[in-house]
Each structure stands twice: as C-alpha cells, then as structure tokens.
Design a protein around this motif. Sequence first.
Motif, PDB file in Angstrom:
ATOM      1  N   GLY A  27     -12.073   1.805   3.328  1.00 14.47           N
ATOM      2  CA  GLY A  27     -13.048   0.972   2.817  1.00 14.47           C
ATOM      3  C   GLY A  27     -14.160   0.322   3.934  1.00 14.47           C
ATOM      4  N   ARG A  28     -13.465   0.354   4.812  1.00 15.28           N
ATOM      5  CA  ARG A  28     -14.116  -0.133   6.160  1.00 15.28           C
ATOM      6  C   ARG A  28     -15.287   0.897   6.782  1.00 15.28           C
ATOM      7  NH1 ARG A  28      -9.537  -3.604   9.040  1.00 15.28           N
ATOM      8  NH2 ARG A  28      -9.592  -5.570   7.500  1.00 15.28           N
ATOM      9  N   GLY A  29     -15.065   2.209   6.049  1.00 12.26           N
ATOM     10  CA  GLY A  29     -15.962   3.123   6.587  1.00 12.26           C
ATOM     11  C   GLY A  29     -15.460   4.049   7.636  1.00 12.26           C
ATOM     12  N   ILE A  30     -14.178   3.718   8.216  1.00 12.38           N
ATOM     13  CA  ILE A  30     -13.565   4.400   9.190  1.00 12.38           C
ATOM     14  C   ILE A  30     -12.886   5.586   8.428  1.00 12.38           C
ATOM     15  CG2 ILE A  30     -11.711   4.516  10.964  1.00 12.38           C
ATOM     16  CD1 ILE A  30     -12.142   1.264  10.878  1.00 12.38           C
ATOM     17  N   ALA A  31     -13.016   6.824   8.885  1.00 12.38           N
ATOM     18  CA  ALA A  31     -12.499   7.843   8.208  1.00 12.38           C
ATOM     19  C   ALA A  31     -11.053   8.144   8.349  1.00 12.38           C
ATOM     20  CB  ALA A  31     -13.148   9.214   9.092  1.00 12.38           C
ATOM     21  N   VAL A  32     -10.518   8.518   7.153  1.00 13.48           N
ATOM     22  CA  VAL A  32      -8.869   8.785   7.309  1.00 13.48           C
ATOM     23  C   VAL A  32      -8.778  10.195   6.694  1.00 13.48           C
ATOM     24  CG1 VAL A  32      -6.733   8.020   6.074  1.00 13.48           C
ATOM     25  CG2 VAL A  32      -8.602   6.218   6.774  1.00 13.48           C
ATOM     26  N   HIS A  33      -8.149  10.820   7.259  1.00 10.67           N
ATOM     27  CA  HIS A  33      -7.984  12.538   7.106  1.00 10.67           C
ATOM     28  C   HIS A  33      -6.393  12.551   6.737  1.00 10.67           C
ATOM     29  CE1 HIS A  33      -8.311  17.026   8.076  1.00 10.67           C
ATOM     30  NE2 HIS A  33      -8.123  16.630   6.757  1.00 10.67           N
ATOM     31  N   ILE A  34      -5.878  12.633   5.621  1.00  7.50           N
ATOM     32  CA  ILE A  34      -4.367  12.883   5.440  1.00  7.50           C
ATOM     33  C   ILE A  34      -4.092  14.410   5.304  1.00  7.50           C
ATOM     34  CG2 ILE A  34      -2.363  12.164   3.869  1.00  7.50           C
ATOM     35  CD1 ILE A  34      -4.126   9.792   3.265  1.00  7.50           C
ATOM     36  N   SER A 160      -6.656  18.620  16.557  1.00  3.60           N
ATOM     37  CA  SER A 160      -6.030  18.148  17.693  1.00  3.60           C
ATOM     38  C   SER A 160      -5.369  16.952  17.675  1.00  3.60           C
ATOM     39  CB  SER A 160      -6.585  18.821  18.791  1.00  3.60           C
ATOM     40  OG  SER A 160      -7.749  18.188  18.985  1.00  3.60           O
ATOM     41  N   ARG A 161      -5.781  15.898  16.880  1.00  4.46           N
ATOM     42  CA  ARG A 161      -5.507  14.657  17.135  1.00  4.46           C
ATOM     43  C   ARG A 161      -4.930  14.122  15.906  1.00  4.46           C
ATOM     44  NH1 ARG A 161      -9.475  11.011  19.965  1.00  4.46           N
ATOM     45  NH2 ARG A 161      -7.615   9.480  19.939  1.00  4.46           N
ATOM     46  N   GLY A 162      -3.911  13.258  16.041  1.00  5.67           N
ATOM     47  CA  GLY A 162      -3.191  12.829  14.727  1.00  5.67           C
ATOM     48  C   GLY A 162      -1.831  12.251  14.736  1.00  5.67           C
ATOM     49  N   VAL A 163      -1.315  11.923  13.839  1.00  5.09           N
ATOM     50  CA  VAL A 163       0.236  11.449  13.768  1.00  5.09           C
ATOM     51  C   VAL A 163       0.884  12.079  12.832  1.00  5.09           C
ATOM     52  CG1 VAL A 163       1.852   9.503  13.432  1.00  5.09           C
ATOM     53  CG2 VAL A 163      -0.358   8.989  14.320  1.00  5.09           C
ATOM     54  N   ALA A 166       7.946  12.206  10.210  1.00  3.21           N
ATOM     55  CA  ALA A 166       8.739  13.255   9.611  1.00  3.21           C
ATOM     56  C   ALA A 166      10.115  12.642  10.162  1.00  3.21           C
ATOM     57  CB  ALA A 166       8.619  14.826   9.947  1.00  3.21           C
ATOM     58  N   HIS A 167      11.114  13.345   9.216  1.00  2.00           N
ATOM     59  CA  HIS A 167      12.714  13.018   9.857  1.00  2.00           C
ATOM     60  C   HIS A 167      12.975  13.244  11.269  1.00  2.00           C
ATOM     61  CE1 HIS A 167      17.042  13.938   9.974  1.00  2.00           C
ATOM     62  NE2 HIS A 167      16.915  12.827   9.020  1.00  2.00           N
ATOM     63  N   ARG A 168      13.795  12.897  11.979  1.00  2.00           N
ATOM     64  CA  ARG A 168      14.007  12.848  13.450  1.00  2.00           C
ATOM     65  C   ARG A 168      14.410  14.523  13.561  1.00  2.00           C
ATOM     66  NH1 ARG A 168      19.278   9.926  15.965  1.00  2.00           N
ATOM     67  NH2 ARG A 168      17.450   8.241  16.347  1.00  2.00           N
ATOM     68  N   HIS A 169      14.923  14.983  12.860  1.00  2.00           N
ATOM     69  CA  HIS A 169      15.117  16.478  13.023  1.00  2.00           C
ATOM     70  C   HIS A 169      13.960  17.303  13.402  1.00  2.00           C
ATOM     71  CE1 HIS A 169      16.459  20.742  12.904  1.00  2.00           C
ATOM     72  NE2 HIS A 169      15.615  20.878  11.745  1.00  2.00           N
ATOM     73  N   HIS A 170      12.768  17.013  12.259  1.00  5.30           N
ATOM     74  CA  HIS A 170      11.727  17.720  12.537  1.00  5.30           C
ATOM     75  C   HIS A 170      10.746  17.474  13.568  1.00  5.30           C
ATOM     76  CE1 HIS A 170      12.366  19.415   8.540  1.00  5.30           C
ATOM     77  NE2 HIS A 170      12.470  18.113   8.107  1.00  5.30           N
ATOM     78  N   VAL A 171      10.716  16.236  14.172  1.00  5.63           N
ATOM     79  CA  VAL A 171      10.013  15.756  15.144  1.00  5.63           C
ATOM     80  C   VAL A 171      10.588  16.344  16.761  1.00  5.63           C
ATOM     81  CG1 VAL A 171       8.886  14.177  13.969  1.00  5.63           C
ATOM     82  CG2 VAL A 171      10.615  13.457  15.491  1.00  5.63           C
ATOM     83  N   THR A 200       6.511  12.451  21.383  1.00 10.05           N
ATOM     84  CA  THR A 200       7.503  11.907  20.332  1.00 10.05           C
ATOM     85  C   THR A 200       8.017  10.773  20.621  1.00 10.05           C
ATOM     86  OG1 THR A 200       8.289  14.547  20.424  1.00 10.05           O
ATOM     87  CG2 THR A 200       9.596  12.907  19.123  1.00 10.05           C
ATOM     88  N   VAL A 201       8.073   9.846  19.524  1.00 11.06           N
ATOM     89  CA  VAL A 201       8.851   8.577  19.583  1.00 11.06           C
ATOM     90  C   VAL A 201       9.921   8.668  18.577  1.00 11.06           C
ATOM     91  CG1 VAL A 201       8.409   6.153  19.029  1.00 11.06           C
ATOM     92  CG2 VAL A 201       6.530   7.352  19.871  1.00 11.06           C
TER      93      VAL A 201
END
Length: 327
Positions: A27-34, A160-163, A166-171, A200-201
């Motif tokens: 809503g603030r004009g910042i692009a969100v790509h899901i 190439s950028r993003g977060v 997922a469950h621990r096993h996947h990451v 990975t965190v």
Amino acid sequence: MRTAPIFRVLKTEAFVACIEGLRTRAGRGIAVHIVGIDCQDSARDADLALRRLAQRDAQAADEFRAQLAPITGAEPSAMRHPDLLRSLLLKPMEECSAVVELLEQACGADAEAAHTARRPRRGVVAMRIEAKDARDEDYDMDSFSWRDRHLAENILAHGSRGVFWAHRHHVLGGSPRGALEGCEPTGSVLRRKLEWRYRTVLFDHGIARISAVVPPLGEAPPDATQPAEVVVHDILPGSLAEAVRGGTGGSCWIDMGKLPQLWYEWRETPRQVDWPGFAARRERVSEELAALPFDALGDVPVVMDNLPAARSLASPNGSWVFDREFE
C-alpha cells in the motif's frame, strides 16, 4: 484465513500479521513479489494450463482434459492435494503424468502455460508415494528429494533475491550427512547453485511450546487440517541449542561464517536435531531425531531460551478471537 483449506497450524495471529505487513508495504508503493514455489496443487495447475491452451486450440484442450479427468475438474480441484493423490491408484497417476508431459509440449511457445503445465506433473511424480497402492519400499531417498529439487528450480527461476520460508528440513544449507543418505534438500541445491549467496537461519530452543497436530501413538502423521494442540519440548541433549548457549541458558545467535578456523572441529561435531512440523508428538522418538554437524545445517543458528506457542485463531460468531494462553 478463516476458511482457507490450509494447514491448521498456519491459522495463527503471526501469519495474519505477516500478511497484513505485506499488504501495508504494498500500500506504500513498495513492490511485493510472492512466489508459489511448491507443487501441491496439480488439479488447478492442470486446469489453468488447459484454459491457456484452449485460447489457441480448443479441440486439443478438450482432448487433454478428457485424458486428465482423474486429476482435474470440479471434484479434484475441491480436494486438498494429498487427499486427491490418496484417492488414486499408481497406474492412473502415471498415465496422467505422461499426458501432462504432452500437454506441456502442446503449450509450445506460450512459456507461462508450459511452466504451469509442468507443475501438475511434478505434483503427481513427487508425491506418488501417496497413491492407494504405493509401497514404501518403492520410494527411496532420491525419490524423496524430487519435491525439494522442484522447489529449488522454482526459486531459481524467479530471480536472485528473496526470502525462502519453509520447514527446517527443506532449508538445510548443506548435505545432511549421517541422517538422510541420498536425500538432497532444497537448501543444498541452492547452496550448490548460489554458493554463499544463499544463507540459512535456523532456530533452536531451550524450552518450546509448539502448536502442532498430535498424531495418535504408533500411527502415521494425521491430516494437517485437524485441530492443533500445544506440545511442550524441553532442550534436546546434545542439540544445537546446548552447543551454542552452553549450560548457562539465555537467548543468543552466532554467525558461523565469522568464527575463526580453530573452531573447525566444533563446527564439524554432530549435534542432535528434531523435526517438528505441522505434526509433533508429545514425547520425542528416536526415529524423528538426527545427528548433524553445524556445517550441514545452516549459517546462523538462533537460540530462543523460551519459545512460546503461536497464538491460534478462532472465529466464533464470525469475529477473530486470539488465544493468548502463552502471551
């Protein structure tokens, strides 16, 4: 959130806050790509590809739709993906998989339609063990990795950028040596492709109250849409948390990349980890534990001394009520 046919453990105040935060940002004009990276919606993916093909060749789309009747149409689309696959035998599943491969080819130059057509095949192939007549002995660890490899391919195809959440096993960012031989998690694929651009965190805890569906003793994991309960897990002996925080307790985190070389042996020492997901038992069982070195897990271990349960949502009389038992 109230009516979505999603895992019950996702129906929480935290997830609502996440969605609201993204809406505020947009809503603030910042692009969100899901990006939807999974392959667990074969019925609707196939239907979307068929509708795209019908815009160019209605007859071909009708022929494909007839052949894909077991996995597309109103009834299959209304079912959760695991339930759809559990209603099928292996032979019609494999036949549909072959037809969807031909559907992808028929989509030709329509790249978006071809990509969409690829997803239902992945959703069927990666989870064929769910079929009525599937046998565990026919499903090895390499087969178990199919879905994770698809996840990685979809992530890499969308920038190439993003977060990646997922469950621990996947990451997991390295090869899980000594635990799941032959299995390659999504994080391992991303680390190989992106090297240190993928970080990975991971979280561990002293004591945790986990909102999860509790499976009956001795039975397989239950349906993810069943009501969740709160399961209390104390610190796991020999765990990540114990290694990072020692015996003094407290919350902390470590950037593994900044540790000097003399910590190599400490990093290579296997640590106990468990894998609670949407389902968790009240008492840990050995089959759900693994001993893995830090380097096979991730880059930044975060230890929460006291981890509260997610506050679940209820909707009596159509209004939100938050469970604040562990606030």
